[in-house]
Write an enzyme that holds these catalytic residues in place. Structure first.
Site, PDB file in Angstrom:
ATOM      1  N   CYS A 128      13.424  10.241   7.129  1.00 50.95           N
ATOM      2  CA  CYS A 128      13.241   9.877   8.700  1.00 50.95           C
ATOM      3  C   CYS A 128      14.562  10.183   9.371  1.00 50.95           C
ATOM      4  O   CYS A 128      14.302  10.367  10.587  1.00 50.95           O
ATOM      5  CB  CYS A 128      12.448   8.571   8.819  1.00 50.95           C
ATOM      6  SG  CYS A 128      13.179   7.208   8.078  1.00 50.95           S
ATOM      7  N   LYS A 151       0.902  -1.161   0.159  1.00 46.66           N
ATOM      8  CA  LYS A 151      -0.019   0.084  -0.121  1.00 46.66           C
ATOM      9  C   LYS A 151       0.895   1.215  -0.068  1.00 46.66           C
ATOM     10  O   LYS A 151       1.269   1.716   0.882  1.00 46.66           O
ATOM     11  CB  LYS A 151      -0.832  -0.127   1.236  1.00 46.66           C
ATOM     12  CG  LYS A 151      -2.279   0.492   1.217  1.00 46.66           C
ATOM     13  CD  LYS A 151      -2.318   2.083   0.702  1.00 46.66           C
ATOM     14  CE  LYS A 151      -2.108   2.977   1.719  1.00 46.66           C
ATOM     15  NZ  LYS A 151      -1.676   4.501   1.270  1.00 46.66           N
ATOM     16  N   GLY A 166       2.232   4.840  12.903  1.00 45.15           N
ATOM     17  CA  GLY A 166       2.516   3.766  13.535  1.00 45.15           C
ATOM     18  C   GLY A 166       1.656   3.149  14.470  1.00 45.15           C
ATOM     19  O   GLY A 166       1.257   2.006  14.831  1.00 45.15           O
ATOM     20  N   GLY A 208       6.473   5.088   8.215  1.00 46.78           N
ATOM     21  CA  GLY A 208       6.071   6.312   8.179  1.00 46.78           C
ATOM     22  C   GLY A 208       6.061   7.049   9.662  1.00 46.78           C
ATOM     23  O   GLY A 208       6.768   7.032  10.143  1.00 46.78           O
ATOM     24  N   SER A 209       4.866   7.886   9.787  1.00 43.77           N
ATOM     25  CA  SER A 209       5.130   8.635  10.947  1.00 43.77           C
ATOM     26  C   SER A 209       4.750   7.971  12.222  1.00 43.77           C
ATOM     27  O   SER A 209       4.161   6.599  12.213  1.00 43.77           O
ATOM     28  CB  SER A 209       3.987   9.905  11.084  1.00 43.77           C
ATOM     29  OG  SER A 209       2.543   9.188  10.870  1.00 43.77           O
ATOM     30  N   THR A 210       5.145   8.451  13.434  1.00 41.14           N
ATOM     31  CA  THR A 210       4.801   7.666  14.761  1.00 41.14           C
ATOM     32  C   THR A 210       3.320   7.550  15.082  1.00 41.14           C
ATOM     33  O   THR A 210       2.875   6.697  15.461  1.00 41.14           O
ATOM     34  CB  THR A 210       5.685   8.299  16.032  1.00 41.14           C
ATOM     35  OG1 THR A 210       6.931   8.183  15.490  1.00 41.14           O
ATOM     36  CG2 THR A 210       5.364   7.862  17.014  1.00 41.14           C
ATOM     37  N   GLU A 249       9.267   1.674  11.342  1.00 41.88           N
ATOM     38  CA  GLU A 249       9.987   2.389  10.891  1.00 41.88           C
ATOM     39  C   GLU A 249       9.594   3.885  11.131  1.00 41.88           C
ATOM     40  O   GLU A 249       8.996   4.165  10.066  1.00 41.88           O
ATOM     41  CB  GLU A 249      11.001   2.249   9.815  1.00 41.88           C
ATOM     42  CG  GLU A 249      12.120   3.272   9.904  1.00 41.88           C
ATOM     43  CD  GLU A 249      12.935   3.423   8.715  1.00 41.88           C
ATOM     44  OE1 GLU A 249      13.199   2.508   7.774  1.00 41.88           O
ATOM     45  OE2 GLU A 249      13.233   4.644   8.297  1.00 41.88           O
ATOM     46  N   GLU A 305       9.080  16.355  14.613  1.00 43.22           N
ATOM     47  CA  GLU A 305       9.642  16.024  13.287  1.00 43.22           C
ATOM     48  C   GLU A 305       9.193  17.110  12.366  1.00 43.22           C
ATOM     49  O   GLU A 305       8.041  17.250  12.312  1.00 43.22           O
ATOM     50  CB  GLU A 305       9.624  14.628  12.868  1.00 43.22           C
ATOM     51  CG  GLU A 305      10.156  14.220  11.587  1.00 43.22           C
ATOM     52  CD  GLU A 305       9.787  12.788  11.537  1.00 43.22           C
ATOM     53  OE1 GLU A 305       8.942  12.379  11.754  1.00 43.22           O
ATOM     54  OE2 GLU A 305      10.793  12.106  10.904  1.00 43.22           O
TER      55      GLU A 305
HETATM   56  P1  ADP Z   1       2.773  11.247   6.581  1.00 38.71           P
HETATM   57  O1  ADP Z   1       2.139  11.991   7.618  1.00 38.71           O
HETATM   58  O2  ADP Z   1       4.396  11.813   6.482  1.00 38.71           O
HETATM   59  O3  ADP Z   1       2.058  11.106   5.236  1.00 38.71           O
HETATM   60  P2  ADP Z   1       1.763   8.355   7.141  1.00 38.71           P
HETATM   61  O4  ADP Z   1       2.542   7.842   8.293  1.00 38.71           O
HETATM   62  O5  ADP Z   1       0.556   9.048   7.477  1.00 38.71           O
HETATM   63  O6  ADP Z   1       3.004   9.792   6.943  1.00 38.71           O
HETATM   64  O7  ADP Z   1       1.935   7.863   5.908  1.00 38.71           O
HETATM   65  C1  ADP Z   1       2.779   6.703   5.530  1.00 38.71           C
HETATM   66  C2  ADP Z   1       1.866   5.630   5.009  1.00 38.71           C
HETATM   67  O8  ADP Z   1       1.037   5.152   5.874  1.00 38.71           O
HETATM   68  C3  ADP Z   1       1.119   5.910   3.651  1.00 38.71           C
HETATM   69  O9  ADP Z   1       1.172   4.963   2.817  1.00 38.71           O
HETATM   70  C4  ADP Z   1      -0.197   6.371   4.266  1.00 38.71           C
HETATM   71  O10 ADP Z   1      -1.178   6.268   3.460  1.00 38.71           O
HETATM   72  C5  ADP Z   1      -0.382   5.197   5.309  1.00 38.71           C
HETATM   73  N1  ADP Z   1      -1.355   5.562   6.289  1.00 38.71           N
HETATM   74  C6  ADP Z   1      -1.590   6.705   6.567  1.00 38.71           C
HETATM   75  N2  ADP Z   1      -2.626   6.398   7.607  1.00 38.71           N
HETATM   76  C7  ADP Z   1      -2.739   5.222   7.850  1.00 38.71           C
HETATM   77  C8  ADP Z   1      -3.739   4.628   8.756  1.00 38.71           C
HETATM   78  N3  ADP Z   1      -4.414   4.890   9.479  1.00 38.71           N
HETATM   79  N4  ADP Z   1      -3.550   3.059   8.693  1.00 38.71           N
HETATM   80  C9  ADP Z   1      -2.488   2.442   8.005  1.00 38.71           C
HETATM   81  N5  ADP Z   1      -1.883   2.999   6.943  1.00 38.71           N
HETATM   82  C10 ADP Z   1      -2.067   4.579   7.063  1.00 38.71           C
END
Ligand code: ADP
Length: 496
Positions: A300, A191, A249, A244-246, A266, A400
């Site tokens: 990151c 995804k 996460g 992605g973001s914490t 990560e 961040e």
């Molecule tokens: P950013 O805020 O920097 O875009 P994210 O952590 O939101 O970083 O995004 C990293 C990935 O996680 C992307 O593929 C995003 O679509 C996906 N993502 C965002 N929100 C969710 C969620 N609630 N559950 C699963 N995946 C998500």
């Protein structure tokens, strides 16, 4: 010359589709709902067409395809078969490299020149996974159960792996998941991020030409909160690899509770990069600066908190400020650009708001801090920004930013540097610049972080690995440990 600038015929053909499907069970398909998301070139603000807005229904289809493939013919592939597939993928990647990096540059803004330079590191990562395919092995174990018992372990693939990939480097990001899945015999549903997923779609689409069986790698595009969340909580997904973001996460962890999924996370970072007075400033100035500005700060492990010993802080600040002014910012496809745009309007707004907060909280703006206008007006460009006199309590020291914003925090002694360096909830990267080996090793040992660089910043090799601790997540990428995330250990006792 197309409306996007100078691009290859392959890239032009790919973009001319307008609608970019997902890949489920080997087929390019639209979302079941028919919904799409418009995607933009961050260098110009122009539309690059539409991606499918996949949701739970599409994730279900993809996971079922991945499960069927996992249990089907794919399970009969030998390690040599999988290694050969990975080596064919290297060849394919090299042949389509220009097209893939052009697509990614248009999609997320990375400068084409630095993408070209990254070819070898992409290829190494793929070759590392090909080699790892031949190195999955269990053990025969000694025991106290008598000589009529034979005991051994088998390393078996965990099954269906969900890969939730960020937008800051999808071409590499997808391989950390797909490469490991192919090496171990898992199957996967990727995804990619809604802001940059075209290079992932194209790579997996091309992989069908080299014998990737149907369903082994699927790609579902769509929003994180719908497609991503559906994948994270899907009861038939055995493992999630997330970068992605914490904040996100945490949601992935919640979703994983449904079936106790294995996780590799990560997450964010606020890494310290510590410059001692004895450092070679000719190397430390550009090294620390590019440790933040690289990929427009959208990394990151960026060393965004630059801790500088007080004796040299004025000189260092002046030199980093001068260096920042020499960095060429421009459109992704411009071969002269060293930094591209921020990936989206949303991220640009976020970065600009942090710059405003930095100024309000009393940090000294040394250079940058503005959105670039003129011929870059329609893109999402920020000038490389340096803040001096930053205090470790300020918001820009703690949160961040994910943009080209470097904060200089003065310190007096090594004890101060270590204390301030560790003043963060994150633990992803860290750097130290000094000619003194004892200073370097003490900092390496006492900064609580998953990866440390000495007299350099950001070097990576899959054979060595990379990972985080604290709120930056767990489960390292690369090294021998990487594949363990995709395998489970079966202990076998045989009465003979
Ligand atoms: P950013 O805020 O920097 O875009 P994210 O952590 O939101 O970083 O995004 C990293 C990935 O996680 C992307 O593929 C995003 O679509 C996906 N993502 C965002 N929100 C969710 C969620 N609630 N559950 C699963 N995946 C998500």
């Amino acid at each position: 010359m197309s409306k996007y600038g100078v691009i290859s015929e392959d890239t032009r053909l790919f973009l001319s589709r307008g609608n970019h499907g997902m890949i489920i069970d080997g087929e390019l398909v639209p979302a079941i709902s028919g919904m799409t998301i418009e995607t933009f070139n961050p260098s110009t603000g122009e539309s690059l067409g539409f991606i499918a807005a996949g949701d739970e229904a599409d994730v279900n289809l993809a996971v079922h395809a991945a499960r069927r493939a996992f249990q089907g013919e794919w399970s009969t592939w030998t390690p040599y078969d999988r290694e050969a597939l990975l080596l064919r993928a290297v060849d394919l990647f090299e042949r389509h490299f220009e097209e893939l990096i052009e697509i990614e540059s248009l999609d997320m803004g990375a400068p084409i020149a630095s993408m070209r330079r990254s070819k070898e590191s992409h290829v190494r990562r793929m070759r590392y996974f090909a080699a790892m395919a031949l190195n999955v092995r269990g053990e025969t174990l000694p025991h106290g159960l008598g000589k009529n018992v034979h005991a051994m372990t088998i390393k078996a693939p965990v099954g269906v792996v969900g890969g939730i990939i960020p937008w800051n480097g999808p071409l590499g990001g997808q391989w950390w998941v797909m490469g490991a899945a192919l090496a171990t015999g898992c199957t996967t549903v990727l995804k990619p991020a809604e802001d940059a997923c075209l290079s992932v779609i194209r790579m997996v689409e091309l992989m069908r030409e080299i014998g990737l069986p149907k369903g082994v790698v699927n790609v579902v595009t769509g929003y994180g909160a719908t497609a991503g969340a559906a994948l994270a909580r899907h009861p038939d997904v055995d493992r999630i690899a997330f970068t992605g973001s914490t904040v996100t996460g945490r949601k992935i962890i919640e979703g994983s509770m449904v079936n106790i999924k294995r996780l590799q996370l990560e997450l964010g970072g606020k890494s310290p990069d510590i410059v001692f007075a004895d450092a070679d400033l000719d190397k430390a100035v550009p090294g620390a600066a590019m440790g933040v500005f690289n990929n427009t700060g959208q990394v990151c492990f960026a060393g965004t908190r630059v801790l500088v010993q007080r004796e040299i802080v004025n000189e260092f600040t002046a030199r980093v400020g001068e260096f920042a002014k020499t960095v060429r910012v421009g459109r992704g496809l411009d071969p002269n650009s060293q930094l591209g745009p921020i990936v989206s309007q949303k991220q640009l707004d976020r970065v600009m708001s942090y710059i405003e907060i930095g100024e309000k909280e009393g940090a000294k703006l040394v250079t940058g801090g503005d959105r670039l206008r003129g011929e870059l007006d329609n893109g999402y460009f920020v000038s490389p920004t340096v803040f001096g006199d930053v205090d470790s309590e300020m918001t820009i020291s703690r949160e961040e930013i994910f943009g080209p914003v470097l904060s200089i925090i003065p310190f007096d002694t090594i004890d101060d540097a270590i204390r301030i360096g560790n003043q963060t909830e994150y633990g992803l990267g860290g750097g130290v610049w000094t000619k003194n080996v004892s200073t370097a090793l003490r900092v390496v040992n006492e900064i609580y972080t998953g990866t440390m660089w000495v007299n350099c910043y950001g070097l990576l090799d899959p054979l060595v690995g990379f990972g985080g601790t604290k709120m930056s997540g767990y489960g390292s990428k690369g090294g021998l440990a990487h594949l363990d995330n995709y395998l489970y250990t079966k202990c076998v006792y045989m009465q003979i």
